[in-house]
Design a protein around this motif. Structure first.
Motif, PDB file in Angstrom:
ATOM      1  N   ALA A 180      37.844  41.551  60.694  1.00 21.18           N
ATOM      2  CA  ALA A 180      38.865  41.210  59.881  1.00 21.18           C
ATOM      3  C   ALA A 180      38.812  41.303  58.394  1.00 21.18           C
ATOM      4  O   ALA A 180      39.382  41.592  57.585  1.00 21.18           O
ATOM      5  N   LYS A 181      37.400  40.797  57.945  1.00 24.76           N
ATOM      6  CA  LYS A 181      37.002  40.768  56.685  1.00 24.76           C
ATOM      7  C   LYS A 181      36.992  42.254  56.246  1.00 24.76           C
ATOM      8  O   LYS A 181      37.401  42.377  54.963  1.00 24.76           O
ATOM      9  N   ASP A 182      36.782  43.142  56.874  1.00 25.74           N
ATOM     10  CA  ASP A 182      36.660  44.672  56.336  1.00 25.74           C
ATOM     11  C   ASP A 182      38.278  44.981  56.131  1.00 25.74           C
ATOM     12  O   ASP A 182      38.694  45.628  55.172  1.00 25.74           O
ATOM     13  N   ILE A 183      39.220  44.530  57.110  1.00 32.75           N
ATOM     14  CA  ILE A 183      40.552  44.610  56.881  1.00 32.75           C
ATOM     15  C   ILE A 183      41.218  44.124  55.532  1.00 32.75           C
ATOM     16  O   ILE A 183      41.539  44.762  54.722  1.00 32.75           O
ATOM     17  N   VAL A 184      40.804  42.726  55.355  1.00 33.36           N
ATOM     18  CA  VAL A 184      41.307  41.968  54.004  1.00 33.36           C
ATOM     19  C   VAL A 184      40.636  42.624  52.630  1.00 33.36           C
ATOM     20  O   VAL A 184      41.268  42.796  51.911  1.00 33.36           O
ATOM     21  N   LEU A 185      39.222  42.937  52.995  1.00 35.50           N
ATOM     22  CA  LEU A 185      38.680  43.789  51.446  1.00 35.50           C
ATOM     23  C   LEU A 185      39.527  44.976  51.272  1.00 35.50           C
ATOM     24  O   LEU A 185      39.515  45.496  50.220  1.00 35.50           O
ATOM     25  N   ALA A 186      39.650  45.560  52.292  1.00 34.05           N
ATOM     26  CA  ALA A 186      40.547  47.090  52.097  1.00 34.05           C
ATOM     27  C   ALA A 186      41.767  46.905  51.548  1.00 34.05           C
ATOM     28  O   ALA A 186      42.183  47.744  50.815  1.00 34.05           O
ATOM     29  N   ILE A 187      42.462  45.899  52.098  1.00 25.48           N
ATOM     30  CA  ILE A 187      43.891  45.546  51.588  1.00 25.48           C
ATOM     31  C   ILE A 187      43.835  45.130  50.029  1.00 25.48           C
ATOM     32  O   ILE A 187      44.563  45.383  49.280  1.00 25.48           O
ATOM     33  N   ILE A 188      42.694  44.291  49.539  1.00 29.98           N
ATOM     34  CA  ILE A 188      42.679  43.992  48.219  1.00 29.98           C
ATOM     35  C   ILE A 188      42.408  44.940  47.382  1.00 29.98           C
ATOM     36  O   ILE A 188      42.913  45.248  46.314  1.00 29.98           O
ATOM     37  N   ALA A 189      41.453  45.999  47.971  1.00 33.54           N
ATOM     38  CA  ALA A 189      41.040  47.022  47.220  1.00 33.54           C
ATOM     39  C   ALA A 189      41.985  47.902  47.090  1.00 33.54           C
ATOM     40  O   ALA A 189      42.348  48.550  45.982  1.00 33.54           O
ATOM     41  N   LYS A 190      43.056  47.920  48.015  1.00 38.42           N
ATOM     42  CA  LYS A 190      44.246  48.987  48.065  1.00 38.42           C
ATOM     43  C   LYS A 190      45.368  48.311  46.827  1.00 38.42           C
ATOM     44  O   LYS A 190      45.912  49.062  46.135  1.00 38.42           O
ATOM     45  N   ILE A 191      45.592  47.156  46.883  1.00 36.29           N
ATOM     46  CA  ILE A 191      46.913  46.359  46.258  1.00 36.29           C
ATOM     47  C   ILE A 191      46.385  45.879  44.997  1.00 36.29           C
ATOM     48  O   ILE A 191      47.049  45.503  43.909  1.00 36.29           O
ATOM     49  N   GLY A 192      44.983  45.590  44.817  1.00 35.41           N
ATOM     50  CA  GLY A 192      44.565  44.803  43.743  1.00 35.41           C
ATOM     51  C   GLY A 192      44.705  43.248  43.585  1.00 35.41           C
ATOM     52  O   GLY A 192      45.363  42.813  44.366  1.00 35.41           O
ATOM     53  N   THR A 193      43.994  42.820  42.577  1.00 36.00           N
ATOM     54  CA  THR A 193      43.796  41.287  42.606  1.00 36.00           C
ATOM     55  C   THR A 193      45.088  40.647  42.188  1.00 36.00           C
ATOM     56  O   THR A 193      45.476  39.404  42.275  1.00 36.00           O
ATOM     57  N   GLY A 194      46.229  41.609  41.608  1.00 33.31           N
ATOM     58  CA  GLY A 194      47.407  40.843  41.261  1.00 33.31           C
ATOM     59  C   GLY A 194      48.514  41.581  42.022  1.00 33.31           C
ATOM     60  O   GLY A 194      49.680  41.321  41.907  1.00 33.31           O
ATOM     61  N   GLY A 195      48.023  42.374  43.020  1.00 34.10           N
ATOM     62  CA  GLY A 195      49.124  43.126  43.830  1.00 34.10           C
ATOM     63  C   GLY A 195      50.011  42.092  44.646  1.00 34.10           C
ATOM     64  O   GLY A 195      51.017  42.704  44.951  1.00 34.10           O
ATOM     65  N   ILE A 219      41.532  36.567  57.146  1.00 29.42           N
ATOM     66  CA  ILE A 219      42.464  37.691  56.518  1.00 29.42           C
ATOM     67  C   ILE A 219      43.317  36.662  55.661  1.00 29.42           C
ATOM     68  O   ILE A 219      43.627  36.901  54.383  1.00 29.42           O
ATOM     69  N   CYS A 220      44.051  35.593  56.354  1.00 36.76           N
ATOM     70  CA  CYS A 220      44.846  34.696  55.563  1.00 36.76           C
ATOM     71  C   CYS A 220      44.297  34.094  54.275  1.00 36.76           C
ATOM     72  O   CYS A 220      44.374  33.872  53.388  1.00 36.76           O
ATOM     73  N   ASN A 221      43.031  33.345  54.356  1.00 37.43           N
ATOM     74  CA  ASN A 221      42.089  32.941  53.539  1.00 37.43           C
ATOM     75  C   ASN A 221      42.081  33.950  52.379  1.00 37.43           C
ATOM     76  O   ASN A 221      42.113  33.052  50.991  1.00 37.43           O
ATOM     77  N   MET A 222      41.736  35.008  52.446  1.00 34.88           N
ATOM     78  CA  MET A 222      41.603  35.873  51.300  1.00 34.88           C
ATOM     79  C   MET A 222      42.810  36.458  50.746  1.00 34.88           C
ATOM     80  O   MET A 222      42.851  37.459  49.873  1.00 34.88           O
ATOM     81  N   SER A 223      44.123  35.925  51.078  1.00 37.12           N
ATOM     82  CA  SER A 223      45.327  36.324  50.638  1.00 37.12           C
ATOM     83  C   SER A 223      45.338  36.158  49.199  1.00 37.12           C
ATOM     84  O   SER A 223      46.096  36.928  48.258  1.00 37.12           O
ATOM     85  N   ILE A 224      44.884  34.863  48.700  1.00 33.86           N
ATOM     86  CA  ILE A 224      44.899  34.615  47.351  1.00 33.86           C
ATOM     87  C   ILE A 224      43.946  35.726  46.585  1.00 33.86           C
ATOM     88  O   ILE A 224      44.326  35.778  45.363  1.00 33.86           O
ATOM     89  N   GLU A 225      42.969  36.136  47.035  1.00 34.48           N
ATOM     90  CA  GLU A 225      42.450  37.020  46.195  1.00 34.48           C
ATOM     91  C   GLU A 225      43.249  38.279  45.906  1.00 34.48           C
ATOM     92  O   GLU A 225      42.858  39.207  45.072  1.00 34.48           O
ATOM     93  N   ALA A 226      44.199  38.653  46.589  1.00 33.13           N
ATOM     94  CA  ALA A 226      45.338  39.574  46.392  1.00 33.13           C
ATOM     95  C   ALA A 226      46.236  39.134  45.404  1.00 33.13           C
ATOM     96  O   ALA A 226      47.162  39.649  45.120  1.00 33.13           O
ATOM     97  N   GLY A 227      46.080  37.709  44.935  1.00 30.72           N
ATOM     98  CA  GLY A 227      46.922  37.130  44.035  1.00 30.72           C
ATOM     99  C   GLY A 227      48.267  36.446  44.568  1.00 30.72           C
ATOM    100  O   GLY A 227      49.262  35.905  43.939  1.00 30.72           O
TER     101      GLY A 227
END
Lengths: 467, 198
Positions: A180-195, A219-227
């Protein structure tokens, strides 16, 4: 026209609606900790207001508490004062509190779910950005500032501006060792911290459905890291199974009524999102961050990027600055980066499943001599469970520094810090400059990668340990 | 909260993107239990660098900060807003703000003016060509002015109204006390409470 899950939850909580004003939403659960609440209680006192619903409010101590010597008074006088103040406020306003040493104590976002207090269809707030964690249950959960903490204490409501909805579809199946951590890190890398800014994210797709509640919380925990305002996952049998029998879960007829409601909490087939993102789970591999924001992540097999790879001048400056701070040279294979410390814990990856994953990698192996590895359970209950399963023996045999529960090394507000200039692989959520202590350098990773890295002494995945 | 209509102050350029709240005020400053006195924590780690822009004497009294995109990301700490205000800032200009930071700013009267990135670049050049120059912020007409340049900024109408009137959010919500009572009375019985259960 169908509605999304987020829109359903919003509508179910509107207390008052007027033209030109934000909707006033009812808050089902207000979690409180010692750092962002003292000024809010002061505000209540100054205005002569009471806490409207102490029975929907819960306090834990987590950010400041040490993970060693927890039977002794807190050594840092300022931390001790903050904890003293929150206890006084709990008593004065009649709010239940789980203090250091209490069996129910732990990180606020670990405690709510493990008690069964976080349930589908609820609005959950806390003066902490990682409140998005609770969205894993199909709750609308988000972090708020101290003025809003005071507002919720006084009114049990919040005036909220409308949000947009974004579907993050993670289809396909994860390869072994990808988490799950890899999924969310990949999502944030894709859409950015403001995405995700202005959006409530809904994580969907086969790879999400296949995750445990622990993985969904990561995953939901790190939603905020995508802004994002919040992140959520529709509840399903996995959710109901997790909740059933927990101390605050509904019982008897209430359980049946709740279940009937929870089953309606899905995005309608004919609903539309304001934006959609697609990720193929099968294409993912273990991710690590190389820079100083969570969007600066790459597969472990990649090399440190160069400012020359940047898409614009801002990005170029950001990469150059991150490499300087991190002490990295463009082109270096990520696997060649040595670390001094490894941290497994936090509201992102401090749950029992995370500890099991780290233990599985460490079993029969040793942490490298050059590495200091901390494993910090997210709550006292997680610690007890780990001990019951014998994970503590595996950790100690491997040379891990096995601690008591707390936020620990995630955020440098307690004695656990990464020293200046030292490099850590951490399962936490933020790799900002100085996040784990002034001058600290952080690589965000999954528990599996953290454990393998501790053994090798350089960023590594469990697959690197075989053969 | 003080009413905010127009304001003019010395502007400082912060040519950085993704200025997260750990940079605006590091966690070690969050241990206080008071609402004021956070000025020393504002950009504490960056200010250790003598070359950092806010260490230049000409920006010592800056009240308007012109920053790169994604300002205020990360932690929800409202202390970030208090630190900026205690340091002297009344307005932050950026082409993109993190949601929680922007919400927190509105609560305590720090104006976050959303200006297109082109405009931010123009302002940076003007300030750097003439350090010490002032920027005027006109909340009524949603305009920022710097020398010959006038730029529109975005802010939602409700926040604008509240800032201009200096209104307290809790008081505004408590106008709906009857509606809150009615909502509570209709909540399903299966919703949990935090009270200890046997």
């Amino acid at each position: 026209m169908g509605r999304t899950l987020a829109e359903k939850l919003w509508n179910d909580h509107v207390v008052a609606r007027a033209d030109g004003e934000p909707d006033l939403l009812f808050i089902d659960l207000h979690l409180v900790h010692e750092v962002t609440s003292p000024q809010a209680f002061d505000g209540l006192r100054a205005a002569g207001r009471r806490v409207r619903r102490p029975d929907l409010t819960l306090i834990t101590e987590d950010h400041n508490i040490p993970t060693l010597d927890i039977d002794k008074p807190i050594a840092d006088p300022i931390s001790a004062e903050q904890v003293r103040v929150v206890r006084r406020n709990a008593q004065e306003f009649g709010i239940r509190i789980f203090s250091m040493g209490d069996l129910e104590n732990g990180i606020v976002h670990v405690v709510g779910p493990q008690l069964g207090l976080t349930q589908p269809g609820m609005t959950v707030v806390c003066g902490d950005s990682h409140t998005s964690t609770h969205g894993a249950f199909g709750a609308l959960a988000f972090g708020i500032g101290t003025s809003e903490v005071e507002h919720v204490l006084a009114t049990q409501t919040l005036p909220l501006k409308p949000f947009k909805t974004m579907a993050i579809n993670v289809d396909g199946e994860l390869a072994p060792g990808v988490t799950a951590k890899d999924i969310v890190l990949a999502i944030i890398a894709k859409i950015g911290t403001g995405g995700g800014q202005g959006y409530v994210l809904e994580f969907r797709g086969a790879a999400i459905r296949a995750l445990s509640m622990e993985g969904r919380m990561t995953i939901c925990n790190m939603s905020i890291e995508a802004g994002a305002r919040a992140g959520m996952i529709a509840p399903d049998e996995t959710t109901f199974e997790y909740l059933k029998g927990r101390p605050h879960a509904p019982q008897g007829a209430d359980w049946d009524a709740a279940l009937a409601y929870w089953r309606t909490l899905v995005t309608d087939a004919d609903a539309s999102f304001d934006a959609e993102v697609h990720i193929d789970a099968a294409s993912l591999s273990p991710y690590v961050t190389w820079g100083t924001n969570p969007g600066q992540g790459l597969p472990l097999s990649a090399n440190v990027p160069s400012p020359a790879d940047a898409k614009d001048d801002n990005d170029k400056a950001a990469i150059a600055r991150a490499l300087e701070y991190m002490g990295l040279t463009a082109g270096t294979p990520l696997r060649d980066i040595p670390v001094d410390m490894v941290f497994v814990g936090s509201c992102t990856n401090g749950r029992i499943e995370d500890l099991r994953a780290a233990a599985e990698v460490l079993k029969g192996r040793k942490v490298a001599d050059s590495v200091h590895m901390l494993v910090v359970p997210g709550s006292v209950k997680v610690r007890q469970q780990a001990i019951a399963e014998g994970l503590d023996r595996i950790f100690m045999d491997a040379g891990v520094d096995w601690r008591f529960a707390g936020c620990s090394m995630c955020l440098a507000m307690n004695p656990d810090k990464v020293p200046s200039g030292k490099r850590a692989a951490s399962t936490s959520n933020r790799n900002f400059e100085g996040r784990q202590g002034p001058g600290s350098r952080t690589h965000l990773v999954s528990p599996q990668v953290a454990a393998a890295t501790a053994v090798v002494g350089r960023l590594a995945s469990p697959a690197d340990l075989e053969g | 909260m003080d009413k905010f209509t127009t304001f003019t102050g010395v502007a400082a350029p912060l040519r950085r993107s993704n200025v997260d709240t750990d940079q605006i005020v590091p966690a070690e400053y969050l241990k206080r239990v008071t609402r004021s006195g956070f000025a020393d924590g504002c950009f504490a780690s960056w200010r250790k660098d003598p070359g950092f822009v806010l260490n230049q004497p000409v920006f010592a009294n800056a009240q308007v900060l012109v920053a790169g995109p994604d300002f205020g990301t990360g932690s929800s700490r409202e202390h970030a807003v208090w630190a900026l205000q205690d340091f002297g800032f009344r307005t932050i200009i950026s082409s993109r703000f993190a949601d929680i930071f922007r919400g927190n700013s509105a609560k305590t009267g720090l104006l976050t003016a959303l200006v297109e990135q082109d405009g931010v670049e123009q302002l940076w050049k003007l300030i750097e060509a003439n350090p010490g120059v002032s920027i005027s912020v006109d909340l009524e007409h949603k305009l920022v002015r710097c020398e010959t340049v006038t730029l529109p900024f975005e802010i939602d109408e409700y926040t604008r109204w509240r800032l201009m009137e200096g209104l307290d959010d809790i008081g505004l919500s408590l106008r709906h006390a009857d509606a809150i009572d009615a909502f509570e009375a209709a909540r399903p019985s299966f919703k949990p409470t935090t009270s200890a259960r046997a």
